[in-house]
Motif scaffolding. Structure first.
Motif, PDB file in Angstrom:
ATOM      1  N   LYS A 255     -18.118  26.662  18.763  1.00 45.06           N
ATOM      2  CA  LYS A 255     -19.439  26.864  18.086  1.00 45.06           C
ATOM      3  C   LYS A 255     -20.277  27.760  18.772  1.00 45.06           C
ATOM      4  O   LYS A 255     -20.929  28.514  18.447  1.00 45.06           O
ATOM      5  CB  LYS A 255     -20.015  25.488  18.007  1.00 45.06           C
ATOM      6  N   ARG A 259     -21.685  31.329  17.651  1.00 44.19           N
ATOM      7  CA  ARG A 259     -23.059  31.861  17.665  1.00 44.19           C
ATOM      8  C   ARG A 259     -23.217  32.986  18.341  1.00 44.19           C
ATOM      9  O   ARG A 259     -23.820  33.977  18.120  1.00 44.19           O
ATOM     10  CB  ARG A 259     -23.842  30.708  18.154  1.00 44.19           C
ATOM     11  N   ASP A 352     -29.996  25.189  17.157  1.00 48.02           N
ATOM     12  CA  ASP A 352     -29.458  24.151  16.461  1.00 48.02           C
ATOM     13  C   ASP A 352     -30.245  22.911  16.319  1.00 48.02           C
ATOM     14  O   ASP A 352     -29.675  21.647  15.954  1.00 48.02           O
ATOM     15  CB  ASP A 352     -27.932  23.847  16.845  1.00 48.02           C
ATOM     16  N   GLU A 385     -24.148  31.202  11.285  1.00 44.47           N
ATOM     17  CA  GLU A 385     -25.856  31.347  11.122  1.00 44.47           C
ATOM     18  C   GLU A 385     -26.290  30.720   9.847  1.00 44.47           C
ATOM     19  O   GLU A 385     -27.363  30.225   9.638  1.00 44.47           O
ATOM     20  CB  GLU A 385     -26.300  32.501  11.536  1.00 44.47           C
ATOM     21  N   ARG A 387     -24.800  28.869   7.462  1.00 46.61           N
ATOM     22  CA  ARG A 387     -24.957  27.309   7.432  1.00 46.61           C
ATOM     23  C   ARG A 387     -25.887  26.523   8.451  1.00 46.61           C
ATOM     24  O   ARG A 387     -26.338  25.599   7.798  1.00 46.61           O
ATOM     25  CB  ARG A 387     -23.642  26.667   7.768  1.00 46.61           C
ATOM     26  N   MET A 388     -26.113  27.205   9.542  1.00 51.38           N
ATOM     27  CA  MET A 388     -27.094  26.520  10.328  1.00 51.38           C
ATOM     28  C   MET A 388     -28.513  26.670   9.777  1.00 51.38           C
ATOM     29  O   MET A 388     -29.056  25.540   9.636  1.00 51.38           O
ATOM     30  CB  MET A 388     -27.090  27.450  11.679  1.00 51.38           C
ATOM     31  N   LEU A 392     -30.869  23.513   9.070  1.00 50.63           N
ATOM     32  CA  LEU A 392     -32.069  23.340   9.725  1.00 50.63           C
ATOM     33  C   LEU A 392     -33.358  23.214   8.566  1.00 50.63           C
ATOM     34  O   LEU A 392     -34.171  22.537   8.857  1.00 50.63           O
ATOM     35  CB  LEU A 392     -32.625  24.588  10.445  1.00 50.63           C
ATOM     36  N   ASP A 397     -30.364  18.491  12.620  1.00 49.75           N
ATOM     37  CA  ASP A 397     -29.864  19.007  13.812  1.00 49.75           C
ATOM     38  C   ASP A 397     -28.426  19.591  13.253  1.00 49.75           C
ATOM     39  O   ASP A 397     -27.753  19.002  12.479  1.00 49.75           O
ATOM     40  CB  ASP A 397     -29.709  18.222  14.958  1.00 49.75           C
ATOM     41  N   TYR A 398     -28.080  20.894  13.757  1.00 44.21           N
ATOM     42  CA  TYR A 398     -26.684  21.306  13.311  1.00 44.21           C
ATOM     43  C   TYR A 398     -25.927  20.936  14.502  1.00 44.21           C
ATOM     44  O   TYR A 398     -25.923  21.557  15.417  1.00 44.21           O
ATOM     45  CB  TYR A 398     -26.722  22.804  13.400  1.00 44.21           C
ATOM     46  N   PHE A 403     -20.343  20.650  12.343  1.00 47.72           N
ATOM     47  CA  PHE A 403     -19.625  22.045  12.706  1.00 47.72           C
ATOM     48  C   PHE A 403     -18.127  21.694  12.454  1.00 47.72           C
ATOM     49  O   PHE A 403     -17.684  22.383  11.672  1.00 47.72           O
ATOM     50  CB  PHE A 403     -19.785  22.572  14.123  1.00 47.72           C
TER      51      PHE A 403
END
Length: 409
Positions: A255, A259, A352, A385, A387-388, A392, A397-398, A403
């Motif tokens: 993860k 990022r 995240d 990003e 999906r993050m 959010l 929280d991611y 993940f």
């Protein structure tokens, strides 16, 4: 000191209470409400616990508006005698290392960003819950980050002595997770009753839109082209970048590198930031996560730069140059800064943490802002990003668990 009507109203509604929580949306002036309540309570001693990055701001605030107080930053020195009419300021990471404060009596305790004690088993939370304060003032714009189960420590300080077990039973909905063989939280119940109990115990809730007609908010989604490096790592969990081998041998490592490959290792994104800076003479606020991102951005930007991170807080350029760029690391600057001189925020990379994300948006969209606000989300095509951001926006929280689920789908 002249307060806004909504700040006066918060103080009036809690005038007879000595344990209060001002859950005012970011930008509504919790600092002034909390300090004025402290002054009204008029105890010989006052203890303010805040984040490290906010110590200087609080010190300046009390020295400016309450010169009758002796303001003491309780950092490295020890105090044999605490003078009366004093405000001791200490950060959350130091508080539990000060056993002498457990002996303090006849004082008002104020927690800035009280969500910092959401984990009641942490050293800081245990210590704070054991303090013998006569009065308590809690300040937060995001007291739970959307997670009511994290309220218990704050409720305890407000005087509601419900047990954690009973609190969860009354207000939290669980579902059995067969895969992990444990209960997981799926929702909440009796929310109206919970809010009523909070008000009963001195909690005031205010949202910006209920108080002010702030300018419009505009989200700008920018699709940044992906790279061969990102696609290769996503497929094989290993790639070499600038002589460094990135190995995603655990979910957390994978993860992290996804990022970074979508951010600092994506030249397309860096070029977009440069083009964006070149296209405007306005102040820009840029949020980032990692030191490598900061180094790459500083190396590229030719305009005056302000910085807020774990090593440096310098807003000189922001204050004095209308075309400045302010680089803010989430953990250090998403909470508490007043940046309404700017109306454009760029998310170079996403945090995240839901709470930090929500707080970051309020740095420019707050009292004193008279221009429409623009938020530029730089999202690498086909990357983690997207999906993050989706998570959010759900105020979650991611996490690694999310993940792993996404990777397995």
């Amino acid at each position: 000191m002249q307060l806004f009507p909504h700040q006066d109203r918060a103080l009036d509604e809690t005038f007879e209470k000595n344990r209060v929580a001002y859950y005012l949306d970011m930008g509504l002036g919790k600092t002034f409400v909390g300090s004025e309540k402290m002054w009204e309570l008029n105890t010989p001693y006052n203890l303010l616990i805040c984040q490290k990055s906010k110590i200087d701001d609080w010190k300046e605030h009390f020295e400016t508006y309450y010169p009758e107080y002796k303001v003491i930053v309780f950092d490295k020195q020890s105090l044999d005698i605490i003078p009366e009419d004093s405000v001791l300021i200490i950060n959350y990471d130091k508080i539990w290392r000060r056993p002498e404060l457990l002996k303090l009596r006849h004082f008002t305790l104020m927690l800035d960003e009280s969500s910092m004690i959401k984990n009641e088993s942490s050293k800081r939370s245990k210590y704070i819950l054991n303090l013998r304060a006569d009065n308590v003032i809690l300040l937060s714009g995001t007291p739970t980050g959307g997670k009511y189960e994290e309220l218990w420590s704050q409720l305890h300080l407000l005087g509601w002595k419900i047990t954690k077990q009973l609190f969860l039973k009354q207000f939290v909905v669980y579902e059995w997770d067969e895969i992990n063989q444990q209960n997981k939280i799926t929702g909440y119940k009796n929310v109206d009753r919970l809010k009523a109990k909070l008000r009963q115990y001195g909690a005031i809730f205010m949202k910006t839109e209920e108080v002010f007609d702030l300018p419009a908010v505009n989200d700008v989604m920018v699709k940044i082209p992906s790279t061969k490096l990102y696609k290769e790592f996503k497929k094989h969990s290993i790639v070499e970048v600038n002589g460094e081998e990135l190995i995603g041998d655990t979910p957390a490592a994978k993860k992290l590198y996804l990022r970074q490959l979508a951010g600092v290792y994506n030249d397309n994104k860096l070029q977009y930031v440069k083009d964006l800076i070149d296209s405007t003479n306005d102040r820009l606020i840029i949020f980032y996560n990692f030191k490598k991102e900061y180094a790459a951005l500083v190396d590229m930007i030719e305009l005056p730069i302000s910085t807020v991170n774990g090593d440096l807080k310098d807003l000189t350029a922001y204050e004095t140059h209308s075309d400045s760029v302010t680089l803010i690391q989430y953990q250090a600057g998403a909470m508490g800064l007043n940046l309404q001189k700017a109306n454009k925020t760029v998310y170079f990379s996403l945090t995240d943490k839901s709470e930090l994300f929500e707080q970051s948006k309020k740095r420019i969209h707050r009292i004193g802002q008279d221009q429409p606000c623009f938020y530029y989300y730089l999202l690498t095509d086909g990357s983690i990003e997207w999906r993050m951001l989706e998570v959010l926006k759900e105020r979650k929280d991611y996490t690694d668990a999310l993940f792993e689920k996404e990777e397995g789908e």
